[in-house]
Design a protein around this motif. Structure first.
Motif, PDB file in Angstrom:
ATOM      1  N   UNK A 167      20.678  24.385   1.459  1.00 15.40           N
ATOM      2  CA  UNK A 167      20.918  24.598   2.907  1.00 15.40           C
ATOM      3  C   UNK A 167      19.894  23.626   3.914  1.00 15.40           C
ATOM      4  N   UNK A 168      18.581  23.332   3.318  1.00 16.10           N
ATOM      5  CA  UNK A 168      17.642  22.644   4.010  1.00 16.10           C
ATOM      6  C   UNK A 168      17.975  21.225   3.851  1.00 16.10           C
ATOM      7  N   UNK A 169      18.458  20.616   2.968  1.00 11.60           N
ATOM      8  CA  UNK A 169      19.028  19.440   2.879  1.00 11.60           C
ATOM      9  C   UNK A 169      20.320  19.127   4.070  1.00 11.60           C
ATOM     10  N   UNK A 170      21.145  20.004   3.927  1.00 12.51           N
ATOM     11  CA  UNK A 170      22.144  19.969   4.526  1.00 12.51           C
ATOM     12  C   UNK A 170      21.878  19.955   6.172  1.00 12.51           C
ATOM     13  N   UNK A 171      20.852  20.825   6.463  1.00 15.97           N
ATOM     14  CA  UNK A 171      20.479  21.013   7.771  1.00 15.97           C
ATOM     15  C   UNK A 171      19.579  19.882   8.262  1.00 15.97           C
ATOM     16  N   UNK A 172      18.927  19.037   7.494  1.00 16.38           N
ATOM     17  CA  UNK A 172      18.104  18.165   7.678  1.00 16.38           C
ATOM     18  C   UNK A 172      19.106  16.763   8.131  1.00 16.38           C
ATOM     19  N   UNK A 173      20.140  16.731   7.300  1.00 16.45           N
ATOM     20  CA  UNK A 173      21.189  15.719   7.363  1.00 16.45           C
ATOM     21  C   UNK A 173      21.959  15.744   8.636  1.00 16.45           C
ATOM     22  N   UNK A 174      22.233  17.071   9.200  1.00 19.22           N
ATOM     23  CA  UNK A 174      22.991  17.459  10.281  1.00 19.22           C
ATOM     24  C   UNK A 174      21.901  17.049  11.622  1.00 19.22           C
ATOM     25  N   UNK A 175      20.645  17.516  11.335  1.00 16.49           N
ATOM     26  CA  UNK A 175      19.708  17.276  12.412  1.00 16.49           C
ATOM     27  C   UNK A 175      19.619  15.623  12.638  1.00 16.49           C
ATOM     28  N   UNK A 176      19.679  15.139  11.814  1.00 13.50           N
ATOM     29  CA  UNK A 176      19.198  13.486  11.803  1.00 13.50           C
ATOM     30  C   UNK A 176      20.638  12.802  12.348  1.00 13.50           C
ATOM     31  N   UNK A 177      21.772  13.261  12.105  1.00  9.21           N
ATOM     32  CA  UNK A 177      23.040  12.862  12.720  1.00  9.21           C
ATOM     33  C   UNK A 177      22.895  13.229  14.110  1.00  9.21           C
TER      34      UNK A 177
END
Length: 181
Positions: A167-177
Motif C-alpha cells: 500500500x505504501x509503495x502504491x501511495x508513493x508512486x501515486x504521490x510522485x505522479x
C-alpha cells in the motif's frame, strides 16, 4: 433590560452576556447563542429550568452533567466555561460550536457515506462494513489506480488484503505522479 457589567464576576452573571438567539431546546432547557460583553467571545448559554424539575433525580443529573463537563478537555468536545444560578435558572456557559446543529451534521455525513441506505441503523451499518458491502468509488473523482487500491484493501478476508508495504509503495508512486516528481 441589560444588567450592568460585572467584570469581577467574569462568566458568572447574565449581565456580562448579550443573548442573541435561541439555537436549541430540551425538555427543561433552552440554548442561546450569546456574546460575552467583557471580551466579545461568542458562547452557547444553556438555561436550565432546574427549579421546575419535580424529579430530584433530574436535578441531580444536571449537577452530574456539569461535573462531567468540567472534567472534559479535548479539542473535539465542547468546552465548559462556567455555570451559575440566576433568575431561578441554572445557566451553563459553553464553547460555541458554530458549525451548526449536530443532528444536521450527522445527516449530512450519512448522506455522503457509501454505507447510507433507506433503513440504516447501527446493526445494518456494521453488517455492511463487515461484509464490505459498499458502492465503488466514483471514476469521475478518483484515479483508476486509487480505486483499484481501495477495492483490494476493503476485503472481508484479511488474508486477501495487501500488506502495508505494498500500500505504501502504491501511495508513493501515486504521490510522485500527482506532484510531477
Amino acid at each position: 433590560m441589560q444588567k450592568p457589567l460585572r467584570p469581577d464576576l467574569g462568566l458568572n452573571t447574565l449581565g456580562n452576556f448579550q443573548i442573541e438567539k435561541k439555537i436549541g431546546r430540551g425538555q427543561f432547557s433552552e440554548v442561546y447563542r450569546a456574546t460575552c460583553l467583557l471580551d466579545a467571545m461568542p458562547v452557547a448559554l444553556k438555561k436550565v429550568q432546574i427549579f421546575e424539575m419535580m424529579d430530584a433525580k433530574a436535578r441531580q443529573d444536571c449537577i452530574k452533567e456539569i461535573d462531567l463537563l468540567k472534567q472534559l478537555n479535548h479539542p473535539n468536545v465542547i468546552k465548559y466555561l462556567a455555570s451559575f444560578i440566576e433568575d431561578n435558572e441554572l445557566n451553563i456557559v459553553l464553547e460555541l460550536a458554530d458549525a451548526g446543529d449536530l443532528s444536521r451534521m450527522i445527516k449530512m455525513a450519512a448522506l455522503q457515506s457509501p454505507f447510507y441506505g433507506d433503513k440504516m441503523n447501527l446493526y445494518s451499518l456494521c453488517k455492511k462494513i463487515e461484509q464490505c458491502d459498499y458502492p465503488p468509488l466514483p471514476s469521475d473523482h478518483y484515479s483508476e489506480e486509487l480505486r483499484e487500491l481501495v477495492n483490494i484493501c476493503i476485503n472481508p478476508d484479511p488474508e486477501k488484503r495487501p500488506d502495508i508495504t505494498y500500500v505504501y509503495e502504491i501511495a508513493m508512486r501515486m504521490h510522485a505522479l500527482s506532484s510531477g516528481s
